[in-house]
Design a protein around this motif. Structure first.
Motif, short mmCIF file in Angstrom:
data_model
loop_
_atom_site.label_atom_id
_atom_site.label_comp_id
_atom_site.label_asym_id
_atom_site.label_seq_id
_atom_site.Cartn_x
_atom_site.Cartn_y
_atom_site.Cartn_z
N TYR A 21 33.24 38.15 -54.08
CA TYR A 21 32.85 38.84 -52.83
C TYR A 21 31.66 39.73 -53.12
O TYR A 21 31.65 40.45 -54.12
CB TYR A 21 34.02 39.69 -52.32
N VAL A 90 45.46 48.21 -46.19
CA VAL A 90 45.09 46.81 -46.43
C VAL A 90 45.59 46.27 -47.78
O VAL A 90 45.62 45.06 -47.98
CB VAL A 90 43.56 46.58 -46.33
N ASP A 92 48.22 45.16 -50.37
CA ASP A 92 49.61 44.69 -50.32
C ASP A 92 49.92 43.94 -51.61
O ASP A 92 49.22 42.99 -51.97
CB ASP A 92 49.78 43.78 -49.11
N ALA A 95 50.43 40.15 -51.27
CA ALA A 95 49.19 39.37 -51.13
C ALA A 95 48.57 39.10 -52.50
O ALA A 95 48.02 38.02 -52.72
CB ALA A 95 48.20 40.12 -50.24
N ASP A 102 41.93 36.39 -52.37
CA ASP A 102 41.91 36.70 -50.94
C ASP A 102 42.26 38.17 -50.70
O ASP A 102 41.67 38.82 -49.84
CB ASP A 102 42.88 35.80 -50.17
N ALA A 103 43.22 38.69 -51.46
CA ALA A 103 43.59 40.10 -51.33
C ALA A 103 42.41 41.00 -51.71
O ALA A 103 42.13 41.99 -51.02
CB ALA A 103 44.80 40.40 -52.21
N ARG A 105 39.18 40.17 -51.58
CA ARG A 105 38.16 40.02 -50.53
C ARG A 105 38.48 40.92 -49.34
O ARG A 105 37.60 41.60 -48.80
CB ARG A 105 38.07 38.57 -50.07
N LYS A 106 39.73 40.92 -48.92
CA LYS A 106 40.16 41.73 -47.79
C LYS A 106 39.97 43.22 -48.07
O LYS A 106 39.44 43.97 -47.25
CB LYS A 106 41.62 41.43 -47.48
N ILE A 107 40.37 43.65 -49.26
CA ILE A 107 40.24 45.06 -49.63
C ILE A 107 38.79 45.49 -49.74
O ILE A 107 38.39 46.53 -49.23
CB ILE A 107 41.00 45.32 -50.95
N ASN A 109 36.18 44.09 -48.36
CA ASN A 109 35.56 44.05 -47.03
C ASN A 109 35.86 45.36 -46.29
O ASN A 109 34.98 45.94 -45.66
CB ASN A 109 36.07 42.84 -46.25
N TYR A 110 37.10 45.81 -46.37
CA TYR A 110 37.51 47.08 -45.76
C TYR A 110 36.78 48.25 -46.44
O TYR A 110 36.37 49.20 -45.77
CB TYR A 110 39.02 47.23 -45.89
N ASN A 113 33.06 48.62 -45.32
CA ASN A 113 32.80 48.97 -43.92
C ASN A 113 33.02 50.43 -43.64
O ASN A 113 33.61 51.16 -44.28
CB ASN A 113 33.68 48.14 -42.98
#
Length: 113
Positions: A21, A90, A92, A95, A102-103, A105-107, A109-110, A113
């Protein structure tokens, strides 16, 4: 898949990192490594060897320009970035067990931002 050489990221290690990421400030990378180990299921040919593939996660910060190792679990990630942003909504552990990339990437990304 995109690989980046360590010196481009600011690392002293002579290796390649897989880009997981990329963000404005924080980015995540994965470094593969292999070890030569014994084959545990082969008792007849005791001298037989195999390569065991392992990997580690790293992140970069554009402000500090360093490559830091990252443990792929929610507690470690929350602790690492507690001074920047609260990641508990976010992050978990389940996850990370299912799909750590994926976990992350989500973290991240958050986090960006």
């Amino acid at each position: 898949m995109k690989f980046v050489y360590g010196s481009v990221l600011g690392s002293a290690d002579k290796c390649y990192y897989e880009e997981i990421y990329t963000g404005k400030r924080f980015s995540v990378y994965k470094r593969y490594k292999s070890d030569l180990g014994y084959v545990s299921s082969n008792y007849i040919q005791s001298e037989l060897r195999q390569f065991d593939l392992g990997y580690e996660y790293f992140y970069t910060d554009t402000e500090s320009k360093v490559v830091k190792k990252l443990k792929p679990n929610a507690g470690s990630v929350i602790k690492e970035f507690k001074n920047i942003k609260d990641l508990s909504p976010v992050a978990d552990n389940d996850a990370f067990t299912v799909n750590p990339e994926d976990a992350l990437r989500k973290i991240f990304n958050y986090l960006n931002n």
